[in-house]
Each structure stands twice: as C-alpha cells, then as structure tokens.
Design a protein around this motif. Sequence first.
Motif, mmCIF file in Angstrom:
data_model
loop_
_atom_site.group_PDB
_atom_site.id
_atom_site.type_symbol
_atom_site.label_atom_id
_atom_site.label_comp_id
_atom_site.label_asym_id
_atom_site.label_seq_id
_atom_site.Cartn_x
_atom_site.Cartn_y
_atom_site.Cartn_z
ATOM 1 N N ALA A 18 -4.221 23.951 40.661
ATOM 2 C CA ALA A 18 -5.173 24.272 39.691
ATOM 3 C C ALA A 18 -7.152 24.811 39.718
ATOM 4 O O ALA A 18 -7.599 26.107 39.446
ATOM 5 N N ARG A 19 -7.554 23.863 40.380
ATOM 6 C CA ARG A 19 -9.517 24.285 40.987
ATOM 7 C C ARG A 19 -9.074 25.636 42.048
ATOM 8 O O ARG A 19 -10.162 26.762 41.631
ATOM 9 N N GLU A 33 -9.347 28.382 39.491
ATOM 10 C CA GLU A 33 -10.271 28.485 38.371
ATOM 11 C C GLU A 33 -11.471 28.586 39.821
ATOM 12 O O GLU A 33 -11.993 29.498 38.609
ATOM 13 N N ARG A 34 -11.094 28.314 40.818
ATOM 14 C CA ARG A 34 -11.691 29.117 41.465
ATOM 15 C C ARG A 34 -12.065 30.401 41.883
ATOM 16 O O ARG A 34 -13.211 31.717 41.783
ATOM 17 N N GLY A 69 -11.559 31.714 38.016
ATOM 18 C CA GLY A 69 -12.406 31.354 36.271
ATOM 19 C C GLY A 69 -10.905 31.275 35.568
ATOM 20 O O GLY A 69 -10.980 31.203 33.972
ATOM 21 N N TRP A 70 -9.518 30.812 35.532
ATOM 22 C CA TRP A 70 -9.060 30.481 34.637
ATOM 23 C C TRP A 70 -8.664 29.295 34.726
ATOM 24 O O TRP A 70 -9.782 28.569 35.411
ATOM 25 N N LYS A 71 -8.581 28.113 33.590
ATOM 26 C CA LYS A 71 -9.013 27.404 32.608
ATOM 27 C C LYS A 71 -7.605 26.231 33.133
ATOM 28 O O LYS A 71 -6.401 26.708 33.608
ATOM 29 N N TYR A 72 -7.198 25.013 33.174
ATOM 30 C CA TYR A 72 -7.218 24.491 33.542
ATOM 31 C C TYR A 72 -6.969 22.869 32.711
ATOM 32 O O TYR A 72 -7.701 22.726 31.993
ATOM 33 N N GLN A 73 -5.757 22.633 31.741
ATOM 34 C CA GLN A 73 -5.115 21.150 31.428
ATOM 35 C C GLN A 73 -4.213 20.273 32.290
ATOM 36 O O GLN A 73 -2.767 20.834 32.414
ATOM 37 N N LEU A 87 -2.230 26.422 32.451
ATOM 38 C CA LEU A 87 -2.955 27.222 33.135
ATOM 39 C C LEU A 87 -3.467 28.435 32.076
ATOM 40 O O LEU A 87 -2.610 29.319 31.606
ATOM 41 N N THR A 93 -4.843 31.850 31.579
ATOM 42 C CA THR A 93 -5.706 33.201 32.314
ATOM 43 C C THR A 93 -5.872 34.217 31.132
ATOM 44 O O THR A 93 -6.737 34.727 31.718
ATOM 45 N N ASN A 114 -0.505 33.059 29.699
ATOM 46 C CA ASN A 114 -0.698 32.091 30.411
ATOM 47 C C ASN A 114 0.232 31.512 31.348
ATOM 48 O O ASN A 114 0.966 31.981 31.223
#
Length: 130
Positions: free
Chosen positions: A18-19, A22-23, A26-30, A42, A44, A59
């Motif tokens: 997930a990181r 994100e890095r 730029g995706w967000k995760y929960q 995820l 996107t 997503n």
Amino acid sequence: MNPVVHFELPCDDRERLARFFERAFGWKYQLLGPDMGHYVILTTAEQDARPDAPRGAINGGLFQRSADMPAQSPGIVIGVTDIRDSMRKVEAAGGQVLGEPMDIPGVGAYVAFLDTEGNRSSMLQPLMNP
C-alpha cells in the motif's frame, strides 16, 4: 455490458505494498480489520467507474495471500446485476466459478472465477442504493 469496476492484487505485506502505491502513484489506501479479511482499499481516482460515476477510472484493493485460497493472482472485478445468472454464464462459456458468492458488508455479493485461459477474475453484484 458489464463494466470493470475494481481490480485486486495479492500481497504478503499489505502495508508495504500500500505504501509503495502511495509513494509511486499518489494512491490513497485504507487498511481494513479482521472482520473484513484485512483487505486494503486502494483509491486511484476521486471518482471510479461504477455505473453512476462513468469517468473511466477504477479503484482497487489488496488481499493477503493465503494457502487455503485458489488462484491468487492479479485480477479484475466485473460489476454484474445478477451474480447467480452471471455465474451460470461464466460456466456456460467454459469458465470455472470458484466457490459460492460471499457477502461483503456494505458492498455486495462477490465471487471469483477462472476464464478459459486460467486467469482469475471476479464478479461483484453491488448492493442497490436506497
């Protein structure tokens, strides 16, 4: 026509993967808990490709690899209106449905399948909006 509404990727270390996304993108995760199978959602795009949001982006999610689950490979999730009917169509077309649909709380009914080439994908019958 049934659209692709989600994608899934297997992982051994969900936080690391997930990181990474994100890095790198730029995706967000929960991170979800044990009641949701430690799944990772995820994001996107701000708006995904569900029928009421036709912008073309989807997503996805990450699932923990497990010795008791078949065909753990990247796959797409196809939105369907009737999961039982779609299961019959998959089998009639030469595919193999992997088990019975499971209810995902707040989301809908989900089942995975193999196509004629052995690729794993899945189907989701979303809960109807009130």
